[in-house]
Design a protein around this motif. Structure first.
Motif, PDB file in Angstrom:
ATOM      1  N   ASN A   1       4.071  81.455  43.428  1.00  0.00           N
ATOM      2  CA  ASN A   1       5.286  80.693  43.705  1.00  0.00           C
ATOM      3  C   ASN A   1       5.766  80.978  45.133  1.00  0.00           C
ATOM      4  OD1 ASN A   1       7.426  79.005  43.327  1.00  0.00           O
ATOM      5  ND2 ASN A   1       8.649  80.481  42.163  1.00  0.00           N
ATOM      6  N   VAL A   2       4.900  80.598  46.079  1.00  0.00           N
ATOM      7  CA  VAL A   2       5.225  80.773  47.490  1.00  0.00           C
ATOM      8  C   VAL A   2       5.006  79.445  48.197  1.00  0.00           C
ATOM      9  CG1 VAL A   2       4.638  83.220  47.519  1.00  0.00           C
ATOM     10  CG2 VAL A   2       2.861  81.517  48.011  1.00  0.00           C
ATOM     11  N   HIS A   3       5.581  79.303  49.353  1.00  0.00           N
ATOM     12  CA  HIS A   3       5.453  78.056  50.117  1.00  0.00           C
ATOM     13  C   HIS A   3       4.461  78.259  51.269  1.00  0.00           C
ATOM     14  CE1 HIS A   3       8.710  75.936  48.047  1.00  0.00           C
ATOM     15  NE2 HIS A   3       9.348  77.101  48.042  1.00  0.00           N
ATOM     16  N   PRO A   4       3.653  77.234  51.554  1.00  0.00           N
ATOM     17  CA  PRO A   4       3.602  75.952  50.853  1.00  0.00           C
ATOM     18  C   PRO A   4       2.899  76.074  49.500  1.00  0.00           C
ATOM     19  CG  PRO A   4       1.911  76.015  52.545  1.00  0.00           C
ATOM     20  CD  PRO A   4       2.708  77.278  52.688  1.00  0.00           C
ATOM     21  N   SER A   5       3.426  75.391  48.491  1.00  0.00           N
ATOM     22  CA  SER A   5       2.890  75.432  47.139  1.00  0.00           C
ATOM     23  C   SER A   5       2.293  74.080  46.776  1.00  0.00           C
ATOM     24  CB  SER A   5       3.987  75.803  46.142  1.00  0.00           C
ATOM     25  OG  SER A   5       4.969  74.776  46.102  1.00  0.00           O
ATOM     26  N   LEU A   6       1.783  74.012  45.571  1.00  0.00           N
ATOM     27  CA  LEU A   6       1.198  72.752  45.101  1.00  0.00           C
ATOM     28  C   LEU A   6       2.256  71.658  45.020  1.00  0.00           C
ATOM     29  CD1 LEU A   6      -1.575  71.687  44.193  1.00  0.00           C
ATOM     30  CD2 LEU A   6      -0.909  72.215  41.837  1.00  0.00           C
ATOM     31  N   ASP A   7       3.491  72.052  44.683  1.00  0.00           N
ATOM     32  CA  ASP A   7       4.568  71.063  44.619  1.00  0.00           C
ATOM     33  C   ASP A   7       4.867  70.446  45.985  1.00  0.00           C
ATOM     34  OD1 ASP A   7       4.798  71.637  41.950  1.00  0.00           O
ATOM     35  OD2 ASP A   7       6.399  73.104  42.220  1.00  0.00           O
ATOM     36  N   ASP A   8       4.671  71.228  47.039  1.00  0.00           N
ATOM     37  CA  ASP A   8       4.975  70.746  48.383  1.00  0.00           C
ATOM     38  C   ASP A   8       4.020  69.646  48.841  1.00  0.00           C
ATOM     39  OD1 ASP A   8       7.107  72.534  48.652  1.00  0.00           O
ATOM     40  OD2 ASP A   8       5.735  74.137  49.279  1.00  0.00           O
ATOM     41  N   LEU A   9       2.911  69.480  48.127  1.00  0.00           N
ATOM     42  CA  LEU A   9       1.961  68.435  48.496  1.00  0.00           C
ATOM     43  C   LEU A   9       2.484  67.042  48.179  1.00  0.00           C
ATOM     44  CD1 LEU A   9      -1.394  70.056  47.313  1.00  0.00           C
ATOM     45  CD2 LEU A   9      -0.514  69.876  49.641  1.00  0.00           C
ATOM     46  N   ASN A  10       3.506  66.966  47.285  1.00  0.00           N
ATOM     47  CA  ASN A  10       4.120  65.669  46.989  1.00  0.00           C
ATOM     48  C   ASN A  10       3.125  64.681  46.379  1.00  0.00           C
ATOM     49  OD1 ASN A  10       6.616  64.258  47.032  1.00  0.00           O
ATOM     50  ND2 ASN A  10       5.911  63.008  48.752  1.00  0.00           N
ATOM     51  N   LEU A  11       2.267  65.174  45.489  1.00  0.00           N
ATOM     52  CA  LEU A  11       1.245  64.329  44.884  1.00  0.00           C
ATOM     53  C   LEU A  11       1.770  63.590  43.657  1.00  0.00           C
ATOM     54  CD1 LEU A  11      -1.870  66.703  44.945  1.00  0.00           C
ATOM     55  CD2 LEU A  11      -1.237  64.946  46.613  1.00  0.00           C
ATOM     56  N   PRO A  12       1.342  62.350  43.424  1.00  0.00           N
ATOM     57  CA  PRO A  12       1.638  61.694  42.145  1.00  0.00           C
ATOM     58  C   PRO A  12       0.955  62.462  41.018  1.00  0.00           C
ATOM     59  CG  PRO A  12       0.829  60.119  43.775  1.00  0.00           C
ATOM     60  CD  PRO A  12       0.574  61.481  44.330  1.00  0.00           C
ATOM     61  N   ALA A  13       1.660  62.645  39.908  1.00  0.00           N
ATOM     62  CA  ALA A  13       1.138  63.451  38.807  1.00  0.00           C
ATOM     63  C   ALA A  13       1.013  62.621  37.542  1.00  0.00           C
ATOM     64  CB  ALA A  13       2.048  64.649  38.553  1.00  0.00           C
ATOM     65  N   LEU A  14      -0.027  62.936  36.755  1.00  0.00           N
ATOM     66  CA  LEU A  14      -0.225  62.320  35.452  1.00  0.00           C
ATOM     67  C   LEU A  14      -0.339  63.426  34.407  1.00  0.00           C
ATOM     68  CD1 LEU A  14      -2.111  60.437  37.607  1.00  0.00           C
ATOM     69  CD2 LEU A  14      -2.245  59.069  35.531  1.00  0.00           C
ATOM     70  N   THR A  15       0.244  63.189  33.231  1.00  0.00           N
ATOM     71  CA  THR A  15       0.143  64.114  32.114  1.00  0.00           C
ATOM     72  C   THR A  15      -0.272  63.330  30.873  1.00  0.00           C
ATOM     73  OG1 THR A  15       2.474  63.830  31.522  1.00  0.00           O
ATOM     74  CG2 THR A  15       1.930  65.600  33.075  1.00  0.00           C
ATOM     75  N   PRO A  16      -1.009  63.952  29.945  1.00  0.00           N
ATOM     76  CA  PRO A  16      -1.474  63.215  28.758  1.00  0.00           C
ATOM     77  C   PRO A  16      -0.349  62.684  27.887  1.00  0.00           C
ATOM     78  CG  PRO A  16      -2.665  65.283  29.021  1.00  0.00           C
ATOM     79  CD  PRO A  16      -1.534  65.321  29.991  1.00  0.00           C
ATOM     80  N   ALA A  17       0.765  63.417  27.796  1.00  0.00           N
ATOM     81  CA  ALA A  17       1.838  63.016  26.895  1.00  0.00           C
ATOM     82  C   ALA A  17       2.947  62.248  27.610  1.00  0.00           C
ATOM     83  CB  ALA A  17       2.421  64.247  26.200  1.00  0.00           C
ATOM     84  N   GLY A  18       3.407  62.779  28.744  1.00  0.00           N
ATOM     85  CA  GLY A  18       4.570  62.180  29.388  1.00  0.00           C
ATOM     86  C   GLY A  18       4.271  61.006  30.297  1.00  0.00           C
TER      87      GLY A  18
END
Length: 235
Positions: free
Chosen positions: A36-53
């Motif tokens: 949980n440090v920066h830059p993190s995976l969240d900082d990439l600003n990628l569109p995300a897909l999940t099986p349920a949501g």
């Protein structure tokens, strides 16, 4: 039975005419905990897909014609999260047949992408491009991806236009392709979940057709076994 098979074939052919489909199949990787440090995976600003949501993403994909520097056109990246370790999944991309395009789909583990210079540079370039288009916090982004241990994959989609036109502008600036990106888990690692209703329907129709054909067959045998009616003769 032959009539049913012909009807199913017609449905498949009609779908093929209206849209094209490309897919990749993979297993969910073991869960990983990202620092949980920066830059993190969240900082990439990628569109995300999940099986349920969020199993479906309706989007427009930029394309370009193949070139020496980019033989497979434009690369875009997506995050597949909340997967189940060891479960089979497939990602499909569907696009109109009126927009001829070649697609290549590849799913990579986070570690593999970060350890491969070519992949990490492509991911960084796409992320930087997205930062100028959509601010962090937009819909379908990867918020919370690195906050806990979970099964994650990075999806790379390569898109190359595959048509020819006498319109120079169209050849130099091919329009974006309307596409649906679908994350589909398998049931018992055998059948995609989205195909389960279709499989159930075909099974019900097949069982009904089996009993109906058996009834008709027995009825025809009974008619054939009946003695012909006797004819009366007049002297």
């Amino acid at each position: 039975m032959r009539v049913i098979l012909r009807l199913l074939l017609c449905v498949v052919q009609l779908w093929t005419v209206n849209a094209n489909v490309e897919k990749t199949i993979f297993l969910g990787p073991p869960p990983v905990t990202l620092p949980n440090v920066h830059p993190s995976l969240d900082d990439l600003n990628l569109p995300a897909l999940t099986p349920a949501g969020r199993p479906v993403l309706e989007t427009q994909l930029a394309v370009q014609f193949p070139a020496d520097a980019a033989p497979r056109g434009v690369e875009s990246w997506y995050l597949l999260k909340a997967l189940e370790s060891g479960r089979r999944y497939e990602v499909r991309i569907c696009w109109p047949a009126t927009q001829p395009t070649d697609f290549w789909l590849d799913a990579f583990s986070v570690e593999h992408v970060f350890d491969t210079p070519k992949l990490i540079s492509s991911l960084a370039a796409y992320s930087e491009h997205r930062q100028t288009l959509e601010p962090p916090g937009s819909a379908y982004l990867s918020e919370g991806a690195s906050s806990s241990s979970q099964s994650l994959l990075l999806l790379r989609i390569q898109a190359a236009a595959s048509y020819y036109s006498t319109n120079r502008t169209l050849m130099e600036y091919p329009p974006a392709v309307d596409a649906d990106i679908i994350l589909d888990p398998y049931l018992l690692n055998i059948l995609p979940r989205s195909l389960a209703p279709t499989a159930a329907y075909i099974s019900i129709v097949a069982v009904f057709a089996w009993f109906l054909s058996d009834y008709i067959y027995r009825w025809l045998l009974a008619i054939a076994a009946e003695p012909p009616p006797s004819k009366s003769h007049v002297d």
